[in-house]
Scaffold this motif. Structure first.
Motif, mmCIF file in Angstrom:
data_model
loop_
_atom_site.group_PDB
_atom_site.id
_atom_site.type_symbol
_atom_site.label_atom_id
_atom_site.label_comp_id
_atom_site.label_asym_id
_atom_site.label_seq_id
_atom_site.Cartn_x
_atom_site.Cartn_y
_atom_site.Cartn_z
ATOM 1 N N ILE A 1 3.912 6.465 17.617
ATOM 2 C CA ILE A 1 4.344 7.813 17.238
ATOM 3 C C ILE A 1 5.088 8.457 18.401
ATOM 4 C CG2 ILE A 1 3.549 10.101 16.504
ATOM 5 C CD1 ILE A 1 1.026 8.629 15.432
ATOM 6 N N THR A 2 6.311 8.908 18.133
ATOM 7 C CA THR A 2 7.087 9.625 19.138
ATOM 8 C C THR A 2 7.403 11.013 18.590
ATOM 9 O OG1 THR A 2 8.056 7.562 19.928
ATOM 10 C CG2 THR A 2 9.180 9.610 20.548
ATOM 11 N N MET A 3 7.084 12.023 19.377
ATOM 12 C CA MET A 3 7.326 13.407 18.975
ATOM 13 C C MET A 3 8.314 14.052 19.932
ATOM 14 S SD MET A 3 3.454 14.626 18.159
ATOM 15 C CE MET A 3 2.544 13.934 16.799
ATOM 16 N N MET A 4 9.388 14.587 19.388
ATOM 17 C CA MET A 4 10.315 15.409 20.171
ATOM 18 C C MET A 4 9.728 16.809 20.152
ATOM 19 S SD MET A 4 13.128 15.995 21.838
ATOM 20 C CE MET A 4 14.543 14.982 21.553
ATOM 21 N N THR A 5 9.596 17.414 21.329
ATOM 22 C CA THR A 5 9.005 18.749 21.389
ATOM 23 C C THR A 5 10.087 19.815 21.518
ATOM 24 O OG1 THR A 5 8.747 18.854 23.788
ATOM 25 C CG2 THR A 5 6.971 17.769 22.541
ATOM 26 N N SER A 6 9.689 21.045 21.292
ATOM 27 C CA SER A 6 10.631 22.165 21.363
ATOM 28 C C SER A 6 11.188 22.350 22.777
ATOM 29 C CB SER A 6 9.971 23.453 20.875
ATOM 30 O OG SER A 6 8.789 23.684 21.598
ATOM 31 N N ASN B 1 9.245 12.977 2.103
ATOM 32 C CA ASN B 1 9.536 11.885 3.030
ATOM 33 C C ASN B 1 9.939 10.603 2.308
ATOM 34 O OD1 ASN B 1 8.784 13.500 5.181
ATOM 35 N ND2 ASN B 1 6.648 12.933 4.948
ATOM 36 N N THR B 2 10.743 9.832 2.986
ATOM 37 C CA THR B 2 11.093 8.497 2.530
ATOM 38 C C THR B 2 10.795 7.538 3.666
ATOM 39 O OG1 THR B 2 12.839 9.319 1.075
ATOM 40 C CG2 THR B 2 12.954 7.007 1.713
ATOM 41 N N TRP B 3 10.058 6.508 3.346
ATOM 42 C CA TRP B 3 9.726 5.488 4.333
ATOM 43 C C TRP B 3 10.712 4.348 4.233
ATOM 44 C CZ3 TRP B 3 6.008 5.292 8.091
ATOM 45 C CH2 TRP B 3 5.144 6.398 8.130
ATOM 46 N N GLN B 4 11.058 3.794 5.371
ATOM 47 C CA GLN B 4 11.846 2.566 5.416
ATOM 48 C C GLN B 4 10.849 1.446 5.700
ATOM 49 O OE1 GLN B 4 15.588 2.434 7.625
ATOM 50 N NE2 GLN B 4 14.846 0.567 8.601
ATOM 51 N N ILE B 5 10.866 0.427 4.864
ATOM 52 C CA ILE B 5 9.977 -0.722 5.044
ATOM 53 C C ILE B 5 10.858 -1.931 5.272
ATOM 54 C CG2 ILE B 5 8.144 -2.104 4.026
ATOM 55 C CD1 ILE B 5 7.351 0.379 2.390
ATOM 56 N N ASP B 6 10.634 -2.590 6.403
ATOM 57 C CA ASP B 6 11.506 -3.688 6.826
ATOM 58 C C ASP B 6 10.824 -5.047 6.683
ATOM 59 O OD1 ASP B 6 13.580 -1.911 7.635
ATOM 60 O OD2 ASP B 6 12.533 -1.553 9.515
ATOM 61 N N PHE B 7 11.638 -6.025 6.289
ATOM 62 C CA PHE B 7 11.195 -7.416 6.166
ATOM 63 C C PHE B 7 12.108 -8.274 7.021
ATOM 64 C CE2 PHE B 7 9.377 -5.348 2.606
ATOM 65 C CZ PHE B 7 8.201 -6.023 2.335
ATOM 66 N N TYR B 8 11.498 -9.141 7.820
ATOM 67 C CA TYR B 8 12.239 -10.020 8.718
ATOM 68 C C TYR B 8 12.411 -11.394 8.080
ATOM 69 C CZ TYR B 8 13.428 -12.835 12.777
ATOM 70 O OH TYR B 8 14.048 -13.690 13.650
ATOM 71 N N ASN B 9 13.638 -11.921 8.179
ATOM 72 C CA ASN B 9 13.945 -13.252 7.676
ATOM 73 C C ASN B 9 14.193 -14.166 8.877
ATOM 74 O OD1 ASN B 9 14.865 -15.572 6.488
ATOM 75 N ND2 ASN B 9 16.369 -14.568 5.179
ATOM 76 N N LYS C 1 10.142 17.145 15.732
ATOM 77 C CA LYS C 1 10.443 15.937 14.966
ATOM 78 C C LYS C 1 9.441 14.869 15.354
ATOM 79 C CE LYS C 1 15.367 15.984 13.962
ATOM 80 N NZ LYS C 1 15.276 16.283 12.578
ATOM 81 N N THR C 2 9.086 14.045 14.384
ATOM 82 C CA THR C 2 8.142 12.967 14.630
ATOM 83 C C THR C 2 8.712 11.668 14.078
ATOM 84 O OG1 THR C 2 6.278 14.502 14.481
ATOM 85 C CG2 THR C 2 5.770 12.165 14.239
ATOM 86 N N ILE C 3 8.699 10.643 14.906
ATOM 87 C CA ILE C 3 9.130 9.311 14.480
ATOM 88 C C ILE C 3 7.882 8.454 14.399
ATOM 89 C CG2 ILE C 3 10.503 7.277 15.049
ATOM 90 C CD1 ILE C 3 12.281 9.205 16.756
ATOM 91 N N LEU C 4 7.650 7.889 13.230
ATOM 92 C CA LEU C 4 6.473 7.053 13.001
ATOM 93 C C LEU C 4 6.896 5.614 12.769
ATOM 94 C CD1 LEU C 4 4.871 9.376 10.384
ATOM 95 C CD2 LEU C 4 3.715 8.682 12.444
ATOM 96 N N VAL C 5 6.238 4.697 13.456
ATOM 97 C CA VAL C 5 6.468 3.277 13.230
ATOM 98 C C VAL C 5 5.104 2.607 13.134
ATOM 99 C CG1 VAL C 5 7.553 1.158 14.042
ATOM 100 C CG2 VAL C 5 8.595 3.361 14.614
ATOM 101 N N LEU C 6 4.894 1.896 12.046
ATOM 102 C CA LEU C 6 3.702 1.071 11.897
ATOM 103 C C LEU C 6 4.180 -0.357 12.091
ATOM 104 C CD1 LEU C 6 0.720 0.642 11.115
ATOM 105 C CD2 LEU C 6 1.465 0.644 8.719
ATOM 106 N N GLN C 7 3.653 -1.035 13.120
ATOM 107 C CA GLN C 7 4.180 -2.341 13.486
ATOM 108 C C GLN C 7 3.110 -3.152 14.209
ATOM 109 O OE1 GLN C 7 6.293 0.001 16.966
ATOM 110 N NE2 GLN C 7 7.109 -2.040 16.884
ATOM 111 N N ASP D 1 10.429 15.888 9.996
ATOM 112 C CA ASP D 1 10.631 17.177 10.651
ATOM 113 C C ASP D 1 10.123 18.246 9.710
ATOM 114 O OD1 ASP D 1 12.709 17.818 8.809
ATOM 115 O OD2 ASP D 1 14.214 16.985 10.139
ATOM 116 N N ASP D 2 10.109 19.484 10.183
ATOM 117 C CA ASP D 2 9.543 20.569 9.375
ATOM 118 C C ASP D 2 10.231 20.705 8.021
ATOM 119 O OD1 ASP D 2 7.748 21.084 11.383
ATOM 120 O OD2 ASP D 2 8.945 22.686 12.276
#
Length: 181
Positions: free
Chosen positions: A140-145, A44-52, A122-128, A37-38
């Motif tokens: 990419i999902t953006m919440m608009t005003s 920024n902090t990225w969350q990186i996920d690993f699947y078991n 706000k922007t939600i980013l997922v690389l998958q 977000d602005d």
């Protein structure tokens, strides 16, 4: 800005990751996730996920964009919400060429070209890996005003826009409560 190939290497070289990896050898990279977000775009902090696959859990690491800050284990072996027989796909980072900044820029251009007056807050980013397109994508999902949700899916290798939509956040509420989401 995140450069997935460089940043995954940074995570994997951290002592936190190495300590976890020793006892989770069959786990694999599933996604990168971040909410922007602005106010937070500078730190920024990225969350990186690993699947078991052996116990059907997800382990999440936090990777600050600021290289002076350390990576950390955020959550270990958490249950994930998915259909019982559904697989979590491995993200092949070697094919990813687009940075988060390039993906956001492309999505914003599409939003602006097709929906003038919609301003992302706000922007939600997922690389998958995407099952439908059978490739790594930026989702990419953006919440608009104006309380709409703009979603764009881009090929993480070529940057080609694969799909996009704009929905009212209120229509999503109706879908969830009616069981159609």
């Amino acid at each position: 800005m995140i450069e997935p190939k460089k940043d995954i290497k940074r995570l994997m070289e951290s002592k936190e990751f190495k300590a976890w990896r020793d006892s989770h050898k069959d786990s694999y990279l599933s996604d990168f996730f971040c909410i922007l977000d602005d106010d937070s775009s500078k730190d920024n902090t990225w969350q990186i996920d690993f699947y078991n696959p052996s116990d059907d859990t997800l382990t999440s690491f936090e990777l600050p964009v600021d290289m002076r800050k350390k990576c950390r284990l955020k959550e270990s072996e958490s249950k994930i919400f998915k259909h019982e027989k559904e697989n979590v796909d491995k993200l092949d980072i070697s094919k990813v060429k687009l940075t988060d900044k390039e993906a956001i820029s492309s999505a914003k251009k599409k939003l602006n070209d097709n929906h003038k007056g919609e301003t992302p807050t706000k922007t939600i980013l997922v690389l998958q890996h995407n099952k439908e397109h059978k490739m790594a994508i930026w989702n990419i999902t953006m919440m608009t005003s104006s309380l709409n949700l703009f979603n764009a899916k881009l090929d993480a290798s070529s940057g080609i826009l694969l799909d996009y939509s704009l929905k009212s956040a209120m229509s999503l509420k109706k879908e969830i409560f009616s069981g159609k989401a």
